[in-house]
Design a protein around this motif. Structure first.
Motif, PDB file in Angstrom:
ATOM      1  N   LYS A 503     -25.057  48.018  50.517  1.00  0.00           N
ATOM      2  CA  LYS A 503     -24.969  46.563  50.361  1.00  0.00           C
ATOM      3  C   LYS A 503     -23.543  46.128  50.065  1.00  0.00           C
ATOM      4  CE  LYS A 503     -26.901  42.697  47.739  1.00  0.00           C
ATOM      5  NZ  LYS A 503     -27.834  42.297  46.647  1.00  0.00           N
ATOM      6  N   GLU A 504     -22.871  46.868  49.194  1.00  0.00           N
ATOM      7  CA  GLU A 504     -21.488  46.527  48.865  1.00  0.00           C
ATOM      8  C   GLU A 504     -20.567  46.748  50.059  1.00  0.00           C
ATOM      9  OE1 GLU A 504     -20.698  48.935  45.485  1.00  0.00           O
ATOM     10  OE2 GLU A 504     -21.694  47.581  44.062  1.00  0.00           O
ATOM     11  N   ALA A 505     -20.850  47.771  50.872  1.00  0.00           N
ATOM     12  CA  ALA A 505     -20.043  48.015  52.074  1.00  0.00           C
ATOM     13  C   ALA A 505     -20.174  46.861  53.058  1.00  0.00           C
ATOM     14  CB  ALA A 505     -20.470  49.330  52.733  1.00  0.00           C
ATOM     15  N   VAL A 506     -21.395  46.338  53.203  1.00  0.00           N
ATOM     16  CA  VAL A 506     -21.621  45.184  54.082  1.00  0.00           C
ATOM     17  C   VAL A 506     -20.785  44.000  53.623  1.00  0.00           C
ATOM     18  CG1 VAL A 506     -23.340  43.473  54.783  1.00  0.00           C
ATOM     19  CG2 VAL A 506     -23.920  45.896  54.836  1.00  0.00           C
ATOM     20  N   GLU A 507     -20.740  43.768  52.303  1.00  0.00           N
ATOM     21  CA  GLU A 507     -19.959  42.651  51.764  1.00  0.00           C
ATOM     22  C   GLU A 507     -18.462  42.877  51.973  1.00  0.00           C
ATOM     23  OE1 GLU A 507     -21.169  42.349  47.726  1.00  0.00           O
ATOM     24  OE2 GLU A 507     -23.157  41.532  48.200  1.00  0.00           O
ATOM     25  N   ARG A 508     -17.985  44.110  51.748  1.00  0.00           N
ATOM     26  CA  ARG A 508     -16.552  44.392  51.921  1.00  0.00           C
ATOM     27  C   ARG A 508     -16.116  44.209  53.368  1.00  0.00           C
ATOM     28  NH1 ARG A 508     -17.796  49.127  48.518  1.00  0.00           N
ATOM     29  NH2 ARG A 508     -17.155  48.617  46.367  1.00  0.00           N
ATOM     30  N   LEU A 509     -17.002  44.558  54.298  1.00  0.00           N
ATOM     31  CA  LEU A 509     -16.665  44.444  55.724  1.00  0.00           C
ATOM     32  C   LEU A 509     -16.963  43.052  56.271  1.00  0.00           C
ATOM     33  CD1 LEU A 509     -18.098  47.900  56.841  1.00  0.00           C
ATOM     34  CD2 LEU A 509     -15.675  47.246  56.782  1.00  0.00           C
ATOM     35  N   GLN A 510     -17.477  42.160  55.400  1.00  0.00           N
ATOM     36  CA  GLN A 510     -17.776  40.770  55.769  1.00  0.00           C
ATOM     37  C   GLN A 510     -18.763  40.693  56.943  1.00  0.00           C
ATOM     38  OE1 GLN A 510     -13.858  39.044  56.402  1.00  0.00           O
ATOM     39  NE2 GLN A 510     -13.692  38.498  54.242  1.00  0.00           N
ATOM     40  N   LEU A 511     -19.811  41.508  56.837  1.00  0.00           N
ATOM     41  CA  LEU A 511     -20.874  41.501  57.835  1.00  0.00           C
ATOM     42  C   LEU A 511     -22.096  40.780  57.261  1.00  0.00           C
ATOM     43  CD1 LEU A 511     -20.545  45.201  59.059  1.00  0.00           C
ATOM     44  CD2 LEU A 511     -19.568  43.157  60.104  1.00  0.00           C
ATOM     45  N   ARG A 512     -23.048  40.415  58.149  1.00  0.00           N
ATOM     46  CA  ARG A 512     -24.214  39.650  57.709  1.00  0.00           C
ATOM     47  C   ARG A 512     -25.201  40.513  56.934  1.00  0.00           C
ATOM     48  NH1 ARG A 512     -23.801  37.615  62.941  1.00  0.00           N
ATOM     49  NH2 ARG A 512     -25.456  39.010  63.635  1.00  0.00           N
ATOM     50  N   ASP A 513     -25.486  41.711  57.455  1.00  0.00           N
ATOM     51  CA  ASP A 513     -26.512  42.534  56.829  1.00  0.00           C
ATOM     52  C   ASP A 513     -26.326  43.982  57.266  1.00  0.00           C
ATOM     53  OD1 ASP A 513     -27.401  42.536  59.486  1.00  0.00           O
ATOM     54  OD2 ASP A 513     -28.857  40.949  59.105  1.00  0.00           O
ATOM     55  N   GLU A 514     -27.221  44.838  56.787  1.00  0.00           N
ATOM     56  CA  GLU A 514     -27.146  46.255  57.117  1.00  0.00           C
ATOM     57  C   GLU A 514     -27.315  46.493  58.612  1.00  0.00           C
ATOM     58  OE1 GLU A 514     -29.724  50.312  56.227  1.00  0.00           O
ATOM     59  OE2 GLU A 514     -29.729  48.706  54.727  1.00  0.00           O
ATOM     60  N   ASP A 527     -14.760  52.576  62.867  1.00  0.00           N
ATOM     61  CA  ASP A 527     -14.671  54.027  62.982  1.00  0.00           C
ATOM     62  C   ASP A 527     -15.115  54.681  61.670  1.00  0.00           C
ATOM     63  OD1 ASP A 527     -12.535  53.872  61.171  1.00  0.00           O
ATOM     64  OD2 ASP A 527     -11.029  53.876  62.772  1.00  0.00           O
ATOM     65  N   ASP A 528     -15.154  56.009  61.657  1.00  0.00           N
ATOM     66  CA  ASP A 528     -15.674  56.735  60.493  1.00  0.00           C
ATOM     67  C   ASP A 528     -14.895  56.409  59.230  1.00  0.00           C
ATOM     68  OD1 ASP A 528     -17.143  57.777  62.505  1.00  0.00           O
ATOM     69  OD2 ASP A 528     -16.634  59.881  62.146  1.00  0.00           O
ATOM     70  N   ARG A 529     -13.572  56.331  59.370  1.00  0.00           N
ATOM     71  CA  ARG A 529     -12.716  56.100  58.205  1.00  0.00           C
ATOM     72  C   ARG A 529     -13.011  54.733  57.569  1.00  0.00           C
ATOM     73  NH1 ARG A 529      -7.878  58.209  56.403  1.00  0.00           N
ATOM     74  NH2 ARG A 529      -7.803  59.612  58.182  1.00  0.00           N
ATOM     75  N   GLU A 530     -13.180  53.711  58.422  1.00  0.00           N
ATOM     76  CA  GLU A 530     -13.445  52.368  57.902  1.00  0.00           C
ATOM     77  C   GLU A 530     -14.782  52.321  57.171  1.00  0.00           C
ATOM     78  OE1 GLU A 530     -11.554  49.108  60.857  1.00  0.00           O
ATOM     79  OE2 GLU A 530     -12.847  50.592  61.845  1.00  0.00           O
ATOM     80  N   VAL A 531     -15.793  53.004  57.707  1.00  0.00           N
ATOM     81  CA  VAL A 531     -17.107  53.012  57.073  1.00  0.00           C
ATOM     82  C   VAL A 531     -17.045  53.745  55.736  1.00  0.00           C
ATOM     83  CG1 VAL A 531     -19.512  53.748  57.301  1.00  0.00           C
ATOM     84  CG2 VAL A 531     -18.273  52.878  59.294  1.00  0.00           C
ATOM     85  N   MET A 532     -16.387  54.909  55.715  1.00  0.00           N
ATOM     86  CA  MET A 532     -16.288  55.684  54.472  1.00  0.00           C
ATOM     87  C   MET A 532     -15.552  54.893  53.396  1.00  0.00           C
ATOM     88  SD  MET A 532     -15.355  59.361  56.223  1.00  0.00           S
ATOM     89  CE  MET A 532     -15.226  60.287  54.693  1.00  0.00           C
ATOM     90  N   GLU A 533     -14.479  54.222  53.776  1.00  0.00           N
ATOM     91  CA  GLU A 533     -13.689  53.460  52.810  1.00  0.00           C
ATOM     92  C   GLU A 533     -14.487  52.275  52.264  1.00  0.00           C
ATOM     93  OE1 GLU A 533     -10.388  53.024  50.452  1.00  0.00           O
ATOM     94  OE2 GLU A 533     -10.858  54.653  51.861  1.00  0.00           O
TER      95      GLU A 533
END
Length: 701
Positions: A503-514, A527-533
């Motif tokens: 949930k916090e990753a969705v907010e950091r990436l400014q996306l609507r939902d999972e 990419d993998d790095r952006e998701v992990m970060e």
């Protein structure tokens, strides 16, 4: 231009209880706020809103509509705000003015986006209060009357095209035929000046040659009906130049072959007299088979009611006759506006039922081009009538198919369509409906919209709903791929990933939902790095940096190049380790230090170089995969993409990007970018994909 007292007197004539002070205040307000602004004609700008208000009084509309007409340009063209309007004239007028006003920031948008955003806001406001449309049509009609003052011919043509495509059909859809005809005539003069001049001249010739003939035919019709004991009024007129030109274009006829240039209107006292009059006319003169239409028993969507027939008069002259009551005639001239004047605020009848479809199109449209396309499809009117097996009537455009019919009944029915029966017989879904057809839709809960349907639907509602369904399905498939890749990503994370972290990753990436997160992973937007970060900030600090673009020096080494010389793998042929390669100097580059493009030995691009530019290269040590693009034909069924990603994962192929190119039942075409270690690795992957039940065909691009 109407003077202040003249406008107030007009309103008071049909609405004695109107707020005279409010009308006077609005008149003075628009004069003061527009000040010294001028129109292209040289007239004071405030003359335009005053004239639009005058048009609204002709329709006998309420005082809020008259005030809105007076104020409709103040927010767009002066420093006045909607808040100012609300403070001075109240929330209802402010809401109406806001509905007519264009968006404040659209001037920086491209032309198509500006038009689409205008239309989007206008349709939404119109759905809340139809008076927004009535003021807008009055505004457009007066602008068209003064269009010839604009010096720029391209601007005149743009305004005329918008009027012909949007506003004239909208006027027709609410039954305002007088507005529609005048708009079409004025727009036609700008869009087809030569055709307009030619047809107008020919009509003038006919008028002089047949001087008094229209009056003579009208008198003959009236006498025939009077002898049968019917009291009627009969009026004759020529058809408009635009309607003549349209018939010539549709039927590929020269002017001389257009026979029904004259049209006559018979106005009676009652519905019974309409049918009696028709019977008399068909007895006295021969009627033309196929030309009789009964819009009294089956009105048009816009509420239009009348009998239409065509007769053969003396000397084989064809004339069109429309028969209606006095009440029908009043409604047919000004449609919904006339209805509003007599039944204020009661606009829930069939005249505006089509607005729900327009609003659904606004919600479903993906971009400006779609919105404009679907809206034009929805508002044009050349209709046929079709029935459900239980007798419910639906009006559709000519050329409509069972899929259009299904979506007209309900969006869910359209989405779940799998077959159709017309008049009890099974037919293909692309079958064109005819007037009076009984249509039975066969549905299945598990069915969904098909890409192939877009090739044969004609309604804006069906087209927008199909595209929305296809986008949802594609997004779900990408999300499924993303979930597979997400599992691989979190497996290498330093800590266990729970729901809170996602949930916090969705907010950091400014996306609507999972779901959007998984779709972004599946389409390689992340990419993998952006998701992990995003999941655990700082978790990628110790990971080696990998290039996001084409593989370059450091990820793969190439023998035959001087140390430090830049190179990149050819995007045309995507060579992989194990294949024979050749270097080609990048166009315009330095022959000793410039970048080198690495190609396969059989790449077509090598033909464009000269022998002196070729460099004999070979593969060195490498630590990362080389990119390859595959084209796959896969079976369009649940779980297919999961099977494919499973094959790629088992063969250690890193997916960099996947894109749906086309879906045509029962197949879907995808391009997939993967990383492979060498030619043997690529061969093994392609063999595994070809062996899969999910894949019909796979080729390297």
């Amino acid at each position: 231009m109407l003077r202040q007292y003249e406008l107030v007197e007009r309103v008071k004539e049909y609405d004695p209880d109107a707020d005279e002070a409010m009308l006077n205040r609005a008149y003075v307000y628009t004069v003061q706020k527009h000040g010294t602004q001028k129109r292209a004609s040289g007239d004071p700008y405030f003359s335009h809103p005053v004239e639009v208000a005058g048009l609204m009084t002709d329709l006998k509309l309420d005082q809020e509509t008259i005030v809105t007409a007076l104020l409709h340009d103040t927010v767009e063209d002066t420093l006045v705000t909607i808040e100012d309007i609300e403070n001075t004239f109240g929330p209802q007028v402010a809401r109406l003015v806001d509905g007519v006003t264009k968006l404040s920031k659209i001037e920086q948008m491209p032309e198509n986006e500006r038009a689409a955003e205008n239309l989007r806001k206008f349709l939404l406001a119109m759905s809340e209060d139809i008076r927004v449309l009535l003021v807008k049509l009055g505004d457009r009609l007066h602008n068209m009357r003064t269009l010839h003052y604009i010096k720029n011919p391209e601007k005149r043509r743009r305004i005329a095209r918008e009027t012909m495509d949007i506003y004239a059909p909208l006027a027709e859809r609410v039954g305002m035929y007088e507005y529609m005809r005048e708009m079409q005539a004025l727009a036609f003069e700008q869009l087809e000046p030569e055709a307009y001049a030619t047809i107008t001249a020919r009509l003038a010739e006919i008028r002089s040659e047949a001087s008094g003939q229209v009056d003579a035919i009208a008198l003959a019709i009236k006498q025939a009906l009077a002898e049968a004991g019917l009291r009627v009024e009969v009026n004759g007129r020529e058809k408009q130049p635009y309607s003549i030109w349209k018939k010539m274009a549709e039927r590929h006829l020269p002017f001389e072959k257009v026979t029904d240039i004259f049209a006559f209107r018979v106005v009676t006292d009652s519905v019974e007299d309409c049918y009696r009059a028709m019977g008399v006319l068909h007895t006295v003169w021969q009627f033309i088979p196929g030309k009789f239409k009964d819009y009294i028993s089956t009105p048009k969507n816009n509420g239009y009611r009348s009998l239409h027939t065509s007769l053969i008069y003396e000397n084989s002259m064809r004339v069109e006759v429309q028969i209606r009551t006095t009440e029908m005639h009043r409604m047919n001239q000004f449609g919904l506006a006339s209805h509003w004047a007599y039944k204020q605020h009661d606009h829930a009848d069939g005249q505006v039922g089509w607005l729900r479809d327009l609003i659904e199109i606004v919600d479903a449209s993906h971009d400006p081009e779609e919105l404009l396309e679907h809206t034009k499809l929805a508002i044009y009117q050349d209709r046929i009538f079709a029935f459900t097996p239980k007798g419910a009537l639906f009006q559709l455009p000519k050329g409509a198919t069972p899929v259009d019919f299904a979506y007209a009944v309900h969006t869910d029915l359209g989405d779940q369509t799998v077959g159709a029966k017309i008049n009890g017989r099974h037919v293909p879904l692309r079958t064109v409906l005819n007037n009076g057809d009984v249509v039975e839709i066969i549905r299945a809960q598990s069915s969904e919209p098909q890409l192939s349907w877009l090739g044969h639907v004609v309604t804006g509602k069906a087209r927008s709903a199909i595209r929305r369904g296809l986008r949802a399905k594609e997004r779900a498939e990408h999300a499924e791929v993303g979930r597979q890749l997400f599992e691989d990503i979190v497996a290498g994370m330093p800590a266990k990933i729970g729901r809170k972290a996602i949930k916090e990753a969705v907010e950091r990436l400014q996306l609507r939902d999972e779901e959007e997160l998984m779709a972004a992973i599946g389409t390689a937007r992340l990419d993998d790095r952006e998701v992990m970060e995003a999941l655990i900030p700082g978790s990628t600090a110790d990971l080696p940096n990998r290039p996001a673009g084409p593989v370059r020096d450091g990820a793969i080494s190439i023998k035959g190049l001087t140390p430090g010389r830049p190179f990149k793998l050819g995007p045309c042929c995507h060579p992989v380790p194990g294949e024979r390669i050749v270097g080609l100097l990048e166009k315009g580059g330095d022959s000793r230090k410039g970048p080198v493009i690495v190609h396969r030995i059989d790449c077509d691009e090598l033909a464009e170089g000269i022998d002196e530019d070729w460099l004999d290269l070979s593969w060195g040590e490498y630590s990362s995969g080389a990119p390859v693009r595959l084209c796959m034909e896969v079976y369009n069924r649940p779980g297919t993409l999961a099977d494919i990603t499973g094959v790629l994962a088992r063969n250690t192929a890193n997916i960099r990007r996947m894109e749906l190119i086309e879906r045509e039942h029962p197949f879907g075409s995808y391009t997939v970018d993967i990383e492979v270690q060498d030619l043997a690795h690529l061969t093994r992957i392609m063999s595994a994909l070809r062996a899969s039940d999910a894949v019909a065909q796979v080729e390297r691009l």
